[in-house]
Scaffold this motif. Sequence first.
Motif, PDB file in Angstrom:
ATOM      1  N   ARG A  48       0.862  -1.183   0.000  1.00 24.71           N
ATOM      2  CA  ARG A  48       0.000   0.000   0.000  1.00 24.71           C
ATOM      3  C   ARG A  48       0.900   1.235   0.000  1.00 24.71           C
ATOM      4  NH1 ARG A  48      -5.131   1.202   3.436  1.00 24.71           N
ATOM      5  NH2 ARG A  48      -5.504  -1.002   3.448  1.00 24.71           N
TER       6      ARG A  48
ATOM      7  N   ARG B  77      -2.607  -1.312  -3.432  1.00 31.69           N
ATOM      8  CA  ARG B  77      -3.507  -0.177  -3.192  1.00 31.69           C
ATOM      9  C   ARG B  77      -2.692   1.102  -3.195  1.00 31.69           C
ATOM     10  NH1 ARG B  77      -8.429   1.049   0.826  1.00 31.69           N
ATOM     11  NH2 ARG B  77      -8.266   3.290   0.883  1.00 31.69           N
TER      12      ARG B  77
ATOM     13  N   THR C 129      -5.301  -5.222   1.582  1.00 29.25           N
ATOM     14  CA  THR C 129      -5.838  -4.220   0.649  1.00 29.25           C
ATOM     15  C   THR C 129      -7.208  -4.693   0.160  1.00 29.25           C
ATOM     16  OG1 THR C 129      -4.671  -5.324  -1.159  1.00 29.25           O
ATOM     17  CG2 THR C 129      -3.560  -3.439  -0.159  1.00 29.25           C
TER      18      THR C 129
END
Length: 470
Positions: free
Chosen positions: A134, A169, A385
Amino acid sequence: MTDKERIMRKSFIDDDRLELILQQSAKPDYRQIDEILAKGAEKRGLSIEDVAVLSQIESPEQLTKLYETAHKIKYDIYGNRIVIFAPLYISNECANICDYCGFRADNKELLRRTLDIEELQKETRILEEIGYKRLLLVYGEHPRFDGRWIAETVNAVYRGEQTHKQIRRININTAPLSVEDFRIVKETGIGTYQCFQETYHRETYDRVHLKGKKANYLNRLYVHDDAFAAGIDDVGLGVLFGLYDWKFELLGLLSHAKHLEDTFGVGPHTISFPRIEPALNAPISECPPYQVTDEDLKKIIAIVRIAVPYTGIILTTRETMKLRKELLNLGVSQISAGSRTYPGGYYDEMHNQPSKQQFTIGDTRSLDEVIKDIASQGFIPSFCTSCYRKGRTGHTFMDYAKPGNIHKFCKPNAIITFMEYLSDYASPETREVGMKLIEREFNEIKDPGLQEFVKQQLDLMSQGQRDLML
Ligand code: SAM
Ligand code: SF4
């Protein structure tokens, strides 16, 4: 929305009213505080007036009660999971002059840099090899950085080499965009759109943002509305603490959250709490006019945890390791780790190039060191995610979160993604600490069906499968 309607927008932050609420709450009695904390414990949030009262707490006894209430809410909703991310700075070119920021246009000593696609993919690869899933992409504000260009950079990160190590993400932190530009960016599949008001206090805002597009307070105040209008339903708010009285800022922040809730039926997905750190050629950053102490920050985070229980609280590496540990217990649900705060920072670090950070970093440890540390304190680092990839955003996310159903997803996903981190990226010492934690977490799953599901996923992982989730 037409240009005329945009011009007619009015501030939903009423400075005089907020100051008055603060004055009226100046000397709360113990009974009033106890009642508000009891109401907060029900996890249905608090009013601006309630928050003003809590911000006045001084006695050690009441502070302990405040922290205990925040701690309980944090554990009821988020358990011991901590979501991990890293910032990736795309550009430090900026046309604004924000008094506190080293990227300000008039800082002639800063080496300006905007990563091209190849450089961006190199940075991404480094972060993927370390184990991040992420990222938060961070941009200066410049006429060149329109929706199309931002979308290109997001695509470059998402759609580089297709391996199981890929970033899953991307959240972005940019200056306000037009609704049209937001639509273009949304197409790339971003997670959260973040933009911080910096200060809700109008006079202070105008003073520290003298030039450039950012000088327009209202334009920034309504940016999340514009993101919603473009279909982006996970948005992040933030205040840059140190510019004005933190108690006022807290009321401003919660008025903003309430505005989103009233207008779109869903509040902010996250709130960030940067404090001003020393930055190159940004004099105000050396001695912020309204210093926020560590004790103040603990209070702020505890109050926000109680006031908006379902909003994620983000803490960055601006803060030291010791304080970050305390704040994790009071309500923080996401942290950055191993951060570099300038474009090309991860590549430069690897190649022993000197650092040119946006501001001084308090916690300089690597991702692996942070993971080992928080895991040894019993927090489970999550690289999950899943929600946004399975469409659990905005209203849908809140519909799961509010009745307490998000646990069903979060705990298994945290265990599964942490196991992936330990298998592919962790040092032997971190793996040893992490495996013990996973065993404990697994045994704590009460639902036999869910436990069986997690067991199956861990078996699949040991056979080489990756990116598993619920
Ligand atoms: N240019 C965009 C904007 O201003 O919204 C986004 C990038 S800007 C680098 C991201 C955030 O960094 C700002 O919103 C501000 O809160 C924070 N920041 C700026 N100067 C800082 C400093 N000296 N210490 C800590 N945070 C700072
Ligand atoms: Fe530019 Fe953002 Fe820094 Fe202001 S805070 S100078 S807009 S990068």
